[in-house]
Enzyme design. Structure first.
Site, PDB file in Angstrom:
ATOM      1  N   ASP A  31       0.979  -1.426   0.256  1.00  9.56           N
ATOM      2  CA  ASP A  31      -0.149   0.005   0.117  1.00  9.56           C
ATOM      3  C   ASP A  31       0.448   0.901  -0.425  1.00  9.56           C
ATOM      4  O   ASP A  31       1.297   1.770   1.115  1.00  9.56           O
ATOM      5  CB  ASP A  31      -0.840   0.148   1.334  1.00  9.56           C
ATOM      6  CG  ASP A  31      -1.338   0.927   1.264  1.00  9.56           C
ATOM      7  OD1 ASP A  31      -1.868   1.960   0.071  1.00  9.56           O
ATOM      8  OD2 ASP A  31      -2.167   1.258   2.029  1.00  9.56           O
ATOM      9  N   LYS A  49       1.673   7.897   0.232  1.00 12.37           N
ATOM     10  CA  LYS A  49       2.143   7.872   1.909  1.00 12.37           C
ATOM     11  C   LYS A  49       3.930   8.293   1.906  1.00 12.37           C
ATOM     12  O   LYS A  49       4.489   8.090   1.457  1.00 12.37           O
ATOM     13  CB  LYS A  49       2.034   6.625   2.542  1.00 12.37           C
ATOM     14  CG  LYS A  49       0.850   5.553   2.776  1.00 12.37           C
ATOM     15  CD  LYS A  49       1.293   4.375   3.362  1.00 12.37           C
ATOM     16  CE  LYS A  49      -0.079   3.911   3.296  1.00 12.37           C
ATOM     17  NZ  LYS A  49      -0.885   4.456   4.546  1.00 12.37           N
ATOM     18  N   ASP A  53       0.275  -4.812   5.346  1.00 11.81           N
ATOM     19  CA  ASP A  53      -1.198  -4.685   4.660  1.00 11.81           C
ATOM     20  C   ASP A  53      -1.984  -5.422   3.852  1.00 11.81           C
ATOM     21  O   ASP A  53      -3.154  -5.387   3.928  1.00 11.81           O
ATOM     22  CB  ASP A  53      -1.330  -3.343   3.309  1.00 11.81           C
ATOM     23  CG  ASP A  53      -2.616  -2.359   4.182  1.00 11.81           C
ATOM     24  OD1 ASP A  53      -2.951  -2.775   5.351  1.00 11.81           O
ATOM     25  OD2 ASP A  53      -2.529  -1.733   3.325  1.00 11.81           O
ATOM     26  N   ASP A  70      -5.899   6.460  -0.084  1.00  9.97           N
ATOM     27  CA  ASP A  70      -4.857   5.843   0.656  1.00  9.97           C
ATOM     28  C   ASP A  70      -6.263   4.688   1.487  1.00  9.97           C
ATOM     29  O   ASP A  70      -5.716   4.061   2.555  1.00  9.97           O
ATOM     30  CB  ASP A  70      -3.929   6.472   1.832  1.00  9.97           C
ATOM     31  CG  ASP A  70      -3.243   5.416   2.115  1.00  9.97           C
ATOM     32  OD1 ASP A  70      -2.964   4.395   2.039  1.00  9.97           O
ATOM     33  OD2 ASP A  70      -2.033   6.588   3.173  1.00  9.97           O
ATOM     34  N   ARG A 114     -11.263  -0.444   2.653  1.00 13.30           N
ATOM     35  CA  ARG A 114     -12.775   0.048   1.928  1.00 13.30           C
ATOM     36  C   ARG A 114     -13.283  -0.738   1.462  1.00 13.30           C
ATOM     37  O   ARG A 114     -14.126  -1.106   1.094  1.00 13.30           O
ATOM     38  CB  ARG A 114     -12.828   0.652   3.291  1.00 13.30           C
ATOM     39  CG  ARG A 114     -12.834   1.823   2.637  1.00 13.30           C
ATOM     40  CD  ARG A 114     -13.360   3.497   3.281  1.00 13.30           C
ATOM     41  NE  ARG A 114     -11.694   3.501   4.373  1.00 13.30           N
ATOM     42  CZ  ARG A 114     -11.508   4.475   5.487  1.00 13.30           C
ATOM     43  NH1 ARG A 114     -12.500   5.140   5.303  1.00 13.30           N
ATOM     44  NH2 ARG A 114     -10.802   4.731   6.382  1.00 13.30           N
TER      45      ARG A 114
HETATM   46  N1  BES Z   1      -2.885   0.574   5.428  1.00 11.47           N
HETATM   47  C1  BES Z   1      -3.480   1.621   5.591  1.00 11.47           C
HETATM   48  C2  BES Z   1      -3.444   1.466   7.315  1.00 11.47           C
HETATM   49  C3  BES Z   1      -2.222   1.276   8.538  1.00 11.47           C
HETATM   50  C4  BES Z   1      -2.031   2.296   8.990  1.00 11.47           C
HETATM   51  C5  BES Z   1      -2.241  -0.485   8.243  1.00 11.47           C
HETATM   52  C6  BES Z   1      -0.765   2.270  10.201  1.00 11.47           C
HETATM   53  C7  BES Z   1      -1.165  -0.898   9.634  1.00 11.47           C
HETATM   54  C8  BES Z   1      -0.640   0.579   9.663  1.00 11.47           C
HETATM   55  C9  BES Z   1      -4.647   2.133   5.210  1.00 11.47           C
HETATM   56  O1  BES Z   1      -5.024   1.394   3.985  1.00 11.47           O
HETATM   57  C10 BES Z   1      -4.298   3.579   5.219  1.00 11.47           C
HETATM   58  O2  BES Z   1      -4.140   3.908   4.424  1.00 11.47           O
HETATM   59  N2  BES Z   1      -5.983   4.186   6.112  1.00 11.47           N
HETATM   60  C11 BES Z   1      -5.368   5.400   5.844  1.00 11.47           C
HETATM   61  C12 BES Z   1      -7.214   5.916   5.655  1.00 11.47           C
HETATM   62  C13 BES Z   1      -7.301   7.466   6.125  1.00 11.47           C
HETATM   63  C14 BES Z   1      -6.501   7.776   4.228  1.00 11.47           C
HETATM   64  C15 BES Z   1      -8.949   7.980   5.650  1.00 11.47           C
HETATM   65  C16 BES Z   1      -5.013   5.803   7.381  1.00 11.47           C
HETATM   66  O3  BES Z   1      -5.000   4.680   8.593  1.00 11.47           O
HETATM   67  O4  BES Z   1      -4.027   6.963   7.350  1.00 11.47           O
HETATM   68 ZN    ZN Z   2      -4.348   0.135   2.857  1.00 15.63          ZN
HETATM   69 ZN    ZN Z   3      -3.768   3.070   2.558  1.00 19.97          ZN
END
Ligand code: BES
Ligand code: ZN
Ligand code: ZN
Length: 463
Positions: free
Chosen positions: A235, A242, A253, A312, A316
């Site tokens: 991811d 990121k 991920d 990101d 979902r």
């Molecule tokens: N894979 C990430 C979540 C994640 C964060 C997993 C840290 C493991 C460690 C997910 O896809 C993501 O990036 N989520 C975002 C959502 C936001 C953009 C609404 C997040 O949590 O920042």
């Molecule tokens: Zn993710």
């Molecule tokens: Zn993500």
């Protein structure tokens, strides 16, 4: 290899003797503090005394930690054969000891050069002084599922691709009756309209895959429980790239999909008598000119439109299509998903606890009970209907980001809820619990923990 022996034999290279504060041993009359280990050489063999402290203050987590510590000591590391003499004959203690060994000594060293002088013996013959019970031999098997999950999460993103995960699943189910397999590749995903899943994978040179294993171990009349894992093999965040310090660990991920593999292994090795669906939603969230764009509106398999607030928030989207597809085509009675879904869950709970979300109290309580029994730690976080307000969009049915600050783990869970079609459902956010960095935590070393595997194996065995 771990086996059981009803009596101590003192015939292995080393005997690890666990002693709580109120216990003594003929060869050792001193008192040990908790965490102290003391070796005694005896006719070319070693007796390693391990202090556990007051037995009424010793938690089962502590016990796993102490066993791990003893096994990581050079005395045990260089022994080919080990006998463990427990301080207690209680089932919960024996299980904790097995896990202290099998989970506690797991290391990811595939890519580490081996030192010539290293005396470490990897494959030990370990015998635990306890009756041979199914409960214990089952625990040994369950830990093998946990190790498979950890290996999948720990290895490189370009090794554990969708193709690799497909092969892993196929190898697991090979020569098993009562099993059928459906795999949707790019072509099928397109033909059937899983456009969220496709969009997330759009900039990747790897094949997106939705893998569904149908396992019929239960009665004909029993409904299916679907276990669904987020499988983002990497991811990057997509065009909402990121930053450094967030991107480096994103090979993890796919820890949800990896947990589904570990669970599948356990269900087969334990011949669990239930009707189950194992579902892996696999994609890679890459960047490039082909990448899906922030601000776009997409329509997925359920027919609902989603405005992309952030590329990101891709997990979902993949899960939404997987949920809708499984609900429509397999009609499960229950669904449980595992996903490294949100950084917000890590903010809320830290790394030791998985976040649990469910509208169904009975399911939530059963999962929390299994979590407590297995030490696969889980904590319930809120999910409620008003959250829907925060994931509305002026130009689409939903948005994949929240309109408010805070509570991001709950709004993400509510987004998933919109695709359950009313099916009884629980969501496990393993973003923090699936991985540990640095020197590790509790009885896990650096890297993947296998979060969710023990919990769900216990749940399926007992519900
Ligand atoms: N894979 C990430 C979540 C994640 C964060 C997993 C840290 C493991 C460690 C997910 O896809 C993501 O990036 N989520 C975002 C959502 C936001 C953009 C609404 C997040 O949590 O920042
Ligand atoms: Zn993710
Ligand atoms: Zn993500």
């Amino acid at each position: 290899m771990i086996s059981f022996n009803s009596q101590a034999k003192y015939d292995k290279e080393i005997s690890v003797i666990l002693l709580s504060a109120d216990q003594t041993h003929a060869q050792f009359r001193n008192k040990l503090d908790k965490g102290e280990i003391y070796p005694v050489q005896e006719r070319g063999r070693t007796l390693l005394f391990v202090g556990l402290g007051e037995s009424d203050k010793l938690t089962l987590t502590d016990l796993r930690i102490q066993v791990r510590k003893a096994f990581l000591s050079s005395y045990v590391q260089k022994s080919k054969s080990v006998e463990i003499i427990p301080h207690s004959i209680e089932d919960a203690s024996i299980i904790a000891i097995i896990e202290g060994v099998a989970i506690g000594t797991y290391v990811w060293d595939k890519y580490k050069s081996k030192d010539k002088n290293d005396k470490t013996v990897k494959d030990k013959d370990i015998s635990i002084v306890a009756e041979t019970k199914k409960l214990y031999t089952d625990t040994v098997k369950i830990c093998q599922g946990v190790s498979l999950t950890r290996d999948l999460v720990n290895d490189n993103a370009d090794t554990i691709t969708s193709e690799y995960l497909e092969k892993t699943v196929k190898d697991l189910i090979k020569s098993n009756k009562n099993i059928s397999l459906e795999i949707l590749n790019r072509k099928e995903l397109k033909a059937k309209g899983l456009y969220f899943h496709l969009a997330v994978n759009q900039a990747s040179n790897k094949e997106p895959k939705l893998i569904i294993v149908r396992y019929e171990g239960g009665k004909k009349t029993e409904g299916y429980t679907a276990i669904i894992g987020k499988g983002l093999t990497f991811d990057t965040g997509g065009l909402n790239l990121k930053p450094s310090n967030s991107i480096e660990t994103m090979k993890i991920d796919m820890a949800g999909a990896a947990a589904v593999c570990g669970l599948l292994k356990n269900v087969l090795s334990l011949s669990i008598k239930k009707n189950l669906l194992f579902v892996l939603g696999i994609a890679e969230n890459s960047i490039g000119s082909a990448a899906y764009k922030p601000g776009d509106v997409l329509v997925g398999y359920a027919g609902k439109s989603v405005e992309i607030g952030n590329t990101d928030a891709e997990g979902r989207l993949v899960l939404a299509d997987a949920f809708a597809y499984v609900v429509k085509n397999y009609k499960p009675a229950k669904m449980i998903d595992l996903a490294t879904l949100t950084g917000a869950c890590v903010v809320a709970l830290g790394f030791d606890y998985t976040g649990l979300f469910s509208y169904n109290d009975e399911l939530a309580q059963a999962l929390l009970k299994s979590a407590a029994q297995t030490d696969d730690r889980t904590w319930a976080l809120p999910i409620y209907s008003e959250l829907k307000e925060y994931i509305k969009s002026p130009i689409a049915d939903l948005k994949n980001t929240s309109s408010i600050k805070g509570g991001g783990a709950s709004t993400a869970a509510e987004f998933l809820h919109q695709f359950t079609g009313g099916t009884t459902w629980a969501h496990l956010d393993i973003a923090g619990s699936s991985y540990t960095e640095g020197s590790g935590r509790m009885y896990y070393g650096h890297g993947a923990t296998g979060a969710g595997v023990r919990l769900l194996t216990h749940y399926l065995l007992n519900n």
